[in-house]
Enzyme design. Structure first.
Site, PDB file in Angstrom:
ATOM      1  N   ASP A  81       0.819  -1.212   0.000  1.00 22.35           N
ATOM      2  CA  ASP A  81       0.000   0.000   0.000  1.00 22.35           C
ATOM      3  C   ASP A  81       0.853   1.263   0.000  1.00 22.35           C
ATOM      4  O   ASP A  81       2.068   1.222   0.207  1.00 22.35           O
ATOM      5  CB  ASP A  81      -0.968  -0.005   1.199  1.00 22.35           C
ATOM      6  N   ASN A 144      -8.160  -2.767  13.827  1.00 21.53           N
ATOM      7  CA  ASN A 144      -9.548  -2.964  13.385  1.00 21.53           C
ATOM      8  C   ASN A 144      -9.652  -4.118  12.393  1.00 21.53           C
ATOM      9  O   ASN A 144     -10.682  -4.303  11.754  1.00 21.53           O
ATOM     10  CB  ASN A 144     -10.110  -1.671  12.764  1.00 21.53           C
ATOM     11  N   HIS A 146      -7.682  -4.546   9.667  1.00 21.08           N
ATOM     12  CA  HIS A 146      -7.278  -4.304   8.278  1.00 21.08           C
ATOM     13  C   HIS A 146      -5.995  -5.052   7.946  1.00 21.08           C
ATOM     14  O   HIS A 146      -5.142  -5.266   8.796  1.00 21.08           O
ATOM     15  CB  HIS A 146      -7.184  -2.802   7.953  1.00 21.08           C
ATOM     16  N   GLU A 151      -9.844  -1.888   4.866  1.00 19.90           N
ATOM     17  CA  GLU A 151     -10.526  -1.578   6.114  1.00 19.90           C
ATOM     18  C   GLU A 151     -11.798  -2.427   6.247  1.00 19.90           C
ATOM     19  O   GLU A 151     -12.259  -3.018   5.259  1.00 19.90           O
ATOM     20  CB  GLU A 151     -10.919  -0.098   6.122  1.00 19.90           C
TER      21      GLU A 151
HETATM   22  C1  F6R Z   1       1.270  -1.382   6.108  1.00 19.11           C
HETATM   23  C2  F6R Z   1       0.100  -2.226   6.225  1.00 19.11           C
HETATM   24  C3  F6R Z   1      -0.783  -2.174   7.433  1.00 19.11           C
HETATM   25  C4  F6R Z   1      -0.039  -2.472   8.739  1.00 19.11           C
HETATM   26  C5  F6R Z   1      -0.985  -2.348   9.919  1.00 19.11           C
HETATM   27  C6  F6R Z   1      -0.275  -2.591  11.246  1.00 19.11           C
HETATM   28  O1  F6R Z   1       1.903  -1.592   4.852  1.00 19.11           O
HETATM   29  O2  F6R Z   1      -0.174  -2.936   5.325  1.00 19.11           O
HETATM   30  O3  F6R Z   1      -1.828  -3.090   7.253  1.00 19.11           O
HETATM   31  O4  F6R Z   1       0.502  -3.764   8.675  1.00 19.11           O
HETATM   32  O5  F6R Z   1      -1.563  -1.076   9.937  1.00 19.11           O
HETATM   33  O6  F6R Z   1       0.589  -1.534  11.477  1.00 19.11           O
HETATM   34  P1  F6R Z   1       1.596  -1.545  12.729  1.00 19.11           P
HETATM   35  O7  F6R Z   1       2.613  -2.594  12.427  1.00 19.11           O
HETATM   36  O8  F6R Z   1       2.196  -0.166  12.727  1.00 19.11           O
HETATM   37  O9  F6R Z   1       0.789  -1.842  13.922  1.00 19.11           O
END
Ligand code: F6R
Length: 253
Positions: A81, A144, A146, A151
């Protein structure tokens, strides 16, 4: 409810959950899975994630590269992403994150790493397919549920596309932006169907903040309420977690 139950009944899930006592052990184990895949696969195609969880993983990969144990020269990567509206050299972009934490320190050729592009999101899936498909997809998980930036509400059949970020995700990521700079409202992300096409998926979760969502994702019903639960539909998923993140998982009987 019926749809959820059906999905469960048809589920051929082969989710393997590996728990470690500490986050450091879990992070090293996730990095080791990547290392093994890269060294054992000619022209490996990697799906990569950003986020705080992955920082120690990339530190291990950098170290192994420095010590001559790991080369990325034959690897290609596709990141999950990117935020919309940020220049790639913006320090808060995921391109900058990946350069800072991995790409600028290893021997992957410049044209070999790819990020989804908000102007032509649909081209990303074709590009992945043209490269032979992702052999190993690394994932984190949002509180959440994702994965990537899919989302709650994301469709099982979704492809790489522009999405609107939830308020909770924007709040969680606010620390990656300078004070006073709002987190972009939109991002471009691989879709659920895109992610599920990877041959193998490794999801890393550490810390008590991920305990509730880990249980919902892997021991709850499959559905769009928790996009990570779609991973139960894949036949080769490994969840690597520490004891804090695993705290709410039921022990296998
Ligand atoms: C980032 C991504 C997100 C993160 C998720 C957890 O490329 O794909 O899905 O893996 O937001 O983020 P952290 O590791 O910061 O808790």
């Amino acid at each position: 409810m019926t749809a959820q139950l059906l999905a469960k009944a048809e589920n051929t899930s082969a989710v393997e959950i590996i728990r470690f006592n500490t986050a450091a052990q879990a992070e090293r184990a996730a990095a080791a899975v990547l290392r093994r895949h890269i060294t054992q696969t000619a022209n490996s195609v990697l799906g990569l994630a950003t986020g705080r969880t992955m920082l120690p993983v990339y530190a291990w990969l950098r170290q192994w590269h420095r010590e001559g144990e790991l080369s990325f020269a034959q690897s290609t990567s596709f990141n999950l992403d990117e935020y919309c509206g940020l220049a790639s050299d913006d320090p808060s972009s995921f391109v900058s994150y990946m350069r800072l934490n991995l790409f600028d320190h290893v021997d992957m050729a410049k044209g070999r790493f790819h990020f989804p592009d908000q102007t032509h999101p649909e081209a990303f899936d074709a590009r992945i397919r043209d490269s032979g498909g992702i052999g190993l997809q690394l994932l984190g998980i949002g509180r959440n549920g994702h994965i990537g930036f899919n989302e709650p509400g994301a469709d099982r059949g979704s492809r790489t596309r522009v999405v609107t970020l939830s308020v909770s995700t924007r709040m969680a990521n606010a620390g990656d932006f300078p004070a006073g700079t709002p987190v972009p409202e939109q991002a471009v992300t691989m879709g659920i169907a895109t992610i599920l096409e990877a041959e193998r998926i490794v999801l890393l979760a550490t810390g008590s903040g991920k305990a509730d969502i880990l249980r919902r994702a892997f021991q709850g019903p499959v559905g769009s309420d928790c996009p990570a639960s779609y991973l139960q539909l894949h036949n080769h998923v490994t969840v690597i977690c520490d004891s804090a993140a695993a705290a709410q998982l039921e022990e296998p009987s």
